[in-house]
Design a protein around this motif. Structure first.
Motif, PDB file in Angstrom:
ATOM      1  N   ALA A   1     -14.751  -0.496   1.017  1.00 42.93           N
ATOM      2  CA  ALA A   1     -13.990  -1.124  -0.064  1.00 42.93           C
ATOM      3  C   ALA A   1     -14.513  -2.530  -0.302  1.00 42.93           C
ATOM      4  O   ALA A   1     -15.147  -3.130   0.574  1.00 42.93           O
ATOM      5  CB  ALA A   1     -12.514  -1.195   0.319  1.00 42.93           C
ATOM      6  N   TYR A   2     -14.252  -3.055  -1.492  1.00 46.18           N
ATOM      7  CA  TYR A   2     -14.567  -4.452  -1.772  1.00 46.18           C
ATOM      8  C   TYR A   2     -13.505  -5.325  -1.092  1.00 46.18           C
ATOM      9  O   TYR A   2     -12.350  -4.904  -0.958  1.00 46.18           O
ATOM     10  CB  TYR A   2     -14.575  -4.701  -3.287  1.00 46.18           C
ATOM     11  N   SER A   3     -13.904  -6.539  -0.696  1.00 44.63           N
ATOM     12  CA  SER A   3     -12.965  -7.391   0.045  1.00 44.63           C
ATOM     13  C   SER A   3     -11.702  -7.694  -0.764  1.00 44.63           C
ATOM     14  O   SER A   3     -10.636  -7.880  -0.184  1.00 44.63           O
ATOM     15  CB  SER A   3     -13.649  -8.675   0.506  1.00 44.63           C
ATOM     16  N   VAL A   4     -11.806  -7.701  -2.101  1.00 41.62           N
ATOM     17  CA  VAL A   4     -10.605  -7.979  -2.919  1.00 41.62           C
ATOM     18  C   VAL A   4      -9.592  -6.827  -2.864  1.00 41.62           C
ATOM     19  O   VAL A   4      -8.468  -6.972  -3.338  1.00 41.62           O
ATOM     20  CB  VAL A   4     -10.959  -8.252  -4.403  1.00 41.62           C
ATOM     21  N   GLN A   5      -9.980  -5.708  -2.282  1.00 40.28           N
ATOM     22  CA  GLN A   5      -9.047  -4.578  -2.146  1.00 40.28           C
ATOM     23  C   GLN A   5      -8.218  -4.667  -0.860  1.00 40.28           C
ATOM     24  O   GLN A   5      -7.334  -3.845  -0.641  1.00 40.28           O
ATOM     25  CB  GLN A   5      -9.812  -3.254  -2.145  1.00 40.28           C
ATOM     26  N   ILE A   6      -8.520  -5.659  -0.021  1.00 41.35           N
ATOM     27  CA  ILE A   6      -7.756  -5.820   1.217  1.00 41.35           C
ATOM     28  C   ILE A   6      -6.549  -6.686   0.896  1.00 41.35           C
ATOM     29  O   ILE A   6      -6.679  -7.775   0.328  1.00 41.35           O
ATOM     30  CB  ILE A   6      -8.602  -6.479   2.336  1.00 41.35           C
ATOM     31  N   THR A   7      -5.373  -6.173   1.248  1.00 43.92           N
ATOM     32  CA  THR A   7      -4.143  -6.829   0.843  1.00 43.92           C
ATOM     33  C   THR A   7      -3.211  -7.081   2.030  1.00 43.92           C
ATOM     34  O   THR A   7      -3.543  -6.765   3.172  1.00 43.92           O
ATOM     35  CB  THR A   7      -3.450  -5.976  -0.240  1.00 43.92           C
ATOM     36  N   GLN A   8      -2.076  -7.679   1.730  1.00 47.32           N
ATOM     37  CA  GLN A   8      -1.005  -7.821   2.723  1.00 47.32           C
ATOM     38  C   GLN A   8      -0.516  -6.427   3.100  1.00 47.32           C
ATOM     39  O   GLN A   8      -1.028  -5.446   2.594  1.00 47.32           O
ATOM     40  CB  GLN A   8       0.141  -8.638   2.106  1.00 47.32           C
ATOM     41  N   LEU A   9       0.470  -6.338   3.951  1.00 49.31           N
ATOM     42  CA  LEU A   9       0.968  -5.039   4.403  1.00 49.31           C
ATOM     43  C   LEU A   9       1.335  -4.122   3.244  1.00 49.31           C
ATOM     44  O   LEU A   9       2.070  -4.506   2.344  1.00 49.31           O
ATOM     45  CB  LEU A   9       2.198  -5.237   5.297  1.00 49.31           C
ATOM     46  N   LEU A  10       0.821  -2.909   3.304  1.00 53.02           N
ATOM     47  CA  LEU A  10       1.138  -1.891   2.305  1.00 53.02           C
ATOM     48  C   LEU A  10       2.296  -1.038   2.797  1.00 53.02           C
ATOM     49  O   LEU A  10       2.483  -0.888   4.011  1.00 53.02           O
ATOM     50  CB  LEU A  10      -0.083  -0.974   2.106  1.00 53.02           C
ATOM     51  N   PRO A  11       3.047  -0.453   1.872  1.00 48.61           N
ATOM     52  CA  PRO A  11       4.084   0.483   2.309  1.00 48.61           C
ATOM     53  C   PRO A  11       3.437   1.635   3.051  1.00 48.61           C
ATOM     54  O   PRO A  11       2.307   2.018   2.754  1.00 48.61           O
ATOM     55  CB  PRO A  11       4.727   0.952   1.010  1.00 48.61           C
TER      56      PRO A  11
END
Ligand SMILES: Nc1nc2c(c(=O)[nH]1)N(C=O)[C@@H](CNc1ccc(C(=O)N[C@@H](CCC(=O)O)C(=O)O)cc1)CN2
Ligand SMILES: Nc1ncnc2c1ncn2[C@@H]1O[C@H](COP(=O)(O)OP(=O)(O)OP(=O)(O)O)[C@@H](O)[C@H]1O
Length: 202
Positions: free
Chosen positions: A162-172
């Motif tokens: 994945a691209y780094s911008v696809q890494i997010t805070q906790l997902l459901p």
């Protein structure tokens, strides 16, 4: 996209599809190169006897060179084909020419390709996604295909790209989610905690 999970998931999916789409093409090309190199150099890839890899379409992290390198190095190389609701199987490729547009115009293995057995412990599965958190929670397009497939083969190694911008805070998170062991981005390799520690952390 219909019936794609919770409202919260839908909103996050939409947001991250937008973010991914807005990456400028030169930045994207550079990121694709770095992601591919990081993955190809990893022991996960080097040691895998077989590679089960999605075929990128639209704005997904590019897998073309991964598929080509896997074939070139003589690894058994398989790509997914959608067969029905929440059902996909992988089929072995002999070359990337064995792909032709299928479900949602995604390049899929043609009918002459042999169906691959469920990936075992010597196999690496390379997973797509629209967003991930650092614990490996993953959001796809909402079809539930990967969760359903991977629940049948708990042994295989799982890497997401994945691209780094696809890494997010906790997902459901839902109980049927099957998480990658690692996520490769153009910036880093994220090692995701596995089931035991996952419960402790959250
Ligand atoms: N390249 C690739 N192949 C894959 C998957 C994937 O995520 N990526 N899948 C993983 O499960 C399965 C297909 N799942 C899919 C489920 C829904 C949509 C879909 O609704 N596509 C829309 C919207 C895409 C967008 O907004 O960007 C479309 O193509 O119009 C596509 C694939 C199997 N093959
Ligand atoms: N094993 C399962 N059993 C029951 N329902 C499931 C299962 N897997 C997925 N679902 C349901 O299918 C829908 C899509 O699942 P989810 O949102 O996890 O897909 P996704 O991970 O985004 O998509 P994909 O795996 O195709 O990339 C949701 O409504 C989810 O509750």
């Amino acid at each position: 996209m219909k019936n794609t999970g919770t409202e919260e998931k839908k909103d996050i999916r939409k947001q991250y599809l937008g973010i991914r789409k807005s990456i400028p093409s030169d930045v994207r090309a550079d990121a694709d190169r770095r992601i591919t190199e990081r993955l190809l150099e990893s022991s996960l890839f080097l040691e895998a006897q077989s590679v089960y890899c999605y075929v990128s379409y639209g704005h997904e992290a590019d897998t073309r060179r991964i598929l080509e390198e896997s074939l070139r190095r003589g690894k058994k190389t398989a790509a997914p084909r959608v067969l029905g609701k929440r059902r996909m199987e992988f089929f072995f490729l002999e070359t990337t020419e064995d792909l032709s547009p299928g479900f949602h115009s995604i390049p899929e293995p043609v009918t002459k390709c042999e169906m691959a057995p469920l990936p075992g412990s010597d196999a690496l599965v390379i997973m797509p996604g629209t967003a991930f958190d650092r614990k490996g929670a993953r959001l796809g397009y909402g079809g539930g295909y990967y969760d359903a497939y991977l629940s049948r083969c708990p042994e295989c190694e799982r890497a997401a790209i994945a691209y780094s911008v696809q890494i997010t805070q906790l997902l459901p998170r839902e109980p049927h989610d099957v998480r990658p062991h690692v996520i490769f981005t153009e910036k880093e390799m994220i090692v995701c905690p596995q089931e035991q520690d996952f419960r402790e952390i959250r």
